[in-house]
Write a protein that holds these residues in place. Structure first.
Motif, PDB file in Angstrom:
ATOM      1  N   GLN A  79       0.833  -1.201   0.000  1.00  0.00           N
ATOM      2  CA  GLN A  79       0.000   0.000   0.000  1.00  0.00           C
ATOM      3  C   GLN A  79       0.873   1.259   0.000  1.00  0.00           C
ATOM      4  OE1 GLN A  79      -3.215   0.269  -0.436  1.00  0.00           O
ATOM      5  NE2 GLN A  79      -3.514  -1.941  -0.484  1.00  0.00           N
ATOM      6  N   TYR A  81       3.927   1.549  -1.095  1.00  0.00           N
ATOM      7  CA  TYR A  81       4.580   1.646  -2.412  1.00  0.00           C
ATOM      8  C   TYR A  81       3.610   2.219  -3.449  1.00  0.00           C
ATOM      9  CZ  TYR A  81       7.297   0.354  -6.533  1.00  0.00           C
ATOM     10  OH  TYR A  81       7.999   0.390  -7.708  1.00  0.00           O
ATOM     11  N   ALA A  82       2.368   1.756  -3.425  1.00  0.00           N
ATOM     12  CA  ALA A  82       1.356   2.238  -4.375  1.00  0.00           C
ATOM     13  C   ALA A  82       1.071   3.725  -4.158  1.00  0.00           C
ATOM     14  CB  ALA A  82       0.077   1.425  -4.242  1.00  0.00           C
ATOM     15  N   LYS A  83       1.019   4.159  -2.918  1.00  0.00           N
ATOM     16  CA  LYS A  83       0.805   5.593  -2.633  1.00  0.00           C
ATOM     17  C   LYS A  83       1.962   6.431  -3.176  1.00  0.00           C
ATOM     18  CE  LYS A  83      -1.842   5.025   1.622  1.00  0.00           C
ATOM     19  NZ  LYS A  83      -1.785   5.132   3.089  1.00  0.00           N
ATOM     20  N   LYS A  84       3.146   5.934  -2.987  1.00  0.00           N
ATOM     21  CA  LYS A  84       4.350   6.659  -3.384  1.00  0.00           C
ATOM     22  C   LYS A  84       4.523   6.700  -4.907  1.00  0.00           C
ATOM     23  CE  LYS A  84       9.164   6.795  -1.876  1.00  0.00           C
ATOM     24  NZ  LYS A  84      10.174   6.079  -1.098  1.00  0.00           N
ATOM     25  N   HIS A  85       4.219   5.597  -5.590  1.00  0.00           N
ATOM     26  CA  HIS A  85       4.497   5.487  -7.021  1.00  0.00           C
ATOM     27  C   HIS A  85       3.247   5.461  -7.897  1.00  0.00           C
ATOM     28  CE1 HIS A  85       8.739   4.841  -6.235  1.00  0.00           C
ATOM     29  NE2 HIS A  85       8.390   3.981  -5.288  1.00  0.00           N
ATOM     30  N   GLY A  86       2.103   5.531  -7.294  1.00  0.00           N
ATOM     31  CA  GLY A  86       0.861   5.512  -8.064  1.00  0.00           C
ATOM     32  C   GLY A  86       0.416   4.095  -8.384  1.00  0.00           C
ATOM     33  N   GLY A  87      -0.804   3.988  -8.780  1.00  0.00           N
ATOM     34  CA  GLY A  87      -1.349   2.675  -9.114  1.00  0.00           C
ATOM     35  C   GLY A  87      -2.043   2.030  -7.934  1.00  0.00           C
ATOM     36  N   GLU A  88      -2.552   0.862  -8.204  1.00  0.00           N
ATOM     37  CA  GLU A  88      -3.281   0.126  -7.179  1.00  0.00           C
ATOM     38  C   GLU A  88      -2.430  -1.044  -6.708  1.00  0.00           C
ATOM     39  OE1 GLU A  88      -7.433  -2.311  -6.951  1.00  0.00           O
ATOM     40  OE2 GLU A  88      -7.323  -0.557  -8.252  1.00  0.00           O
TER      41      GLU A  88
END
Length: 151
Positions: A79, A81-88
């Motif tokens: 989660q 990583y997804a916040k930091k780099h975008g995506g789900e």
């Protein structure tokens, strides 16, 4: 065509030696630097068709390490990583369901050695066949000179 007797005859200059290596630029011959095992020797260790790609386990394989690290991330880390780099973010269970980790470092190292030896053998045969590194033959030099004259 008329020749000009007053023009100087020049000698041919051999082409500079080029890197004619046939070995690919890969560092890991187990996975060809993709992190996913793609090796002609995989069938020596796996019976039948495997639906999931194997992750390379060689300690020297940088791409394999990335998949290996991602394989063991927790849901919270995913989660973040997804916040930091975008995506789900996929859950750990969903991500792990896509990969097969059953090959060991020993399996991958053996496939690396076999595949590398094949490439080295192929490179040696090709080099010998193409006679790399040999100087320009006198016949080639004569053919490159007008009227067959040598200086």
């Amino acid at each position: 065509m008329e020749t000009q007797e007053n023009l100087p005859i020049i000698s041919a200059i051999p082409a500079p030696v080029r890197d004619r290596s046939v070995r690919p630029p890969w560092k890991c011959f187990c996975c060809c630097d993709s992190g996913k095992v793609s090796n002609p020797y995989l069938s020596n260790f796996v019976l039948g068709e495997n639906g999931k790609p194997f992750i390379c386990q060689r300690p020297d394989c940088e791409e394999g390490k990335k998949y290996h690290t991602a394989y063991y991330l927790s849901d919270a880390q995913r989660q973040e990583y997804a916040k930091k780099h975008g995506g789900e973010a996929m859950s750990s269970r969903e991500y792990q369901a896509q990969w097969d980790m059953r090959l060991t470092a020993a399996h991958c190292e053996q496939m690396h050695l076999w595949h590398k030896a094949d490439w080295d053998k192929h490179a040696a045969q090709r080099s010998k066949r193409l006679n790399y590194g040999q100087p320009i033959s006198s016949l080639t030099q004569k053919l490159s000179m007008p009227n067959g004259k040598e200086s």
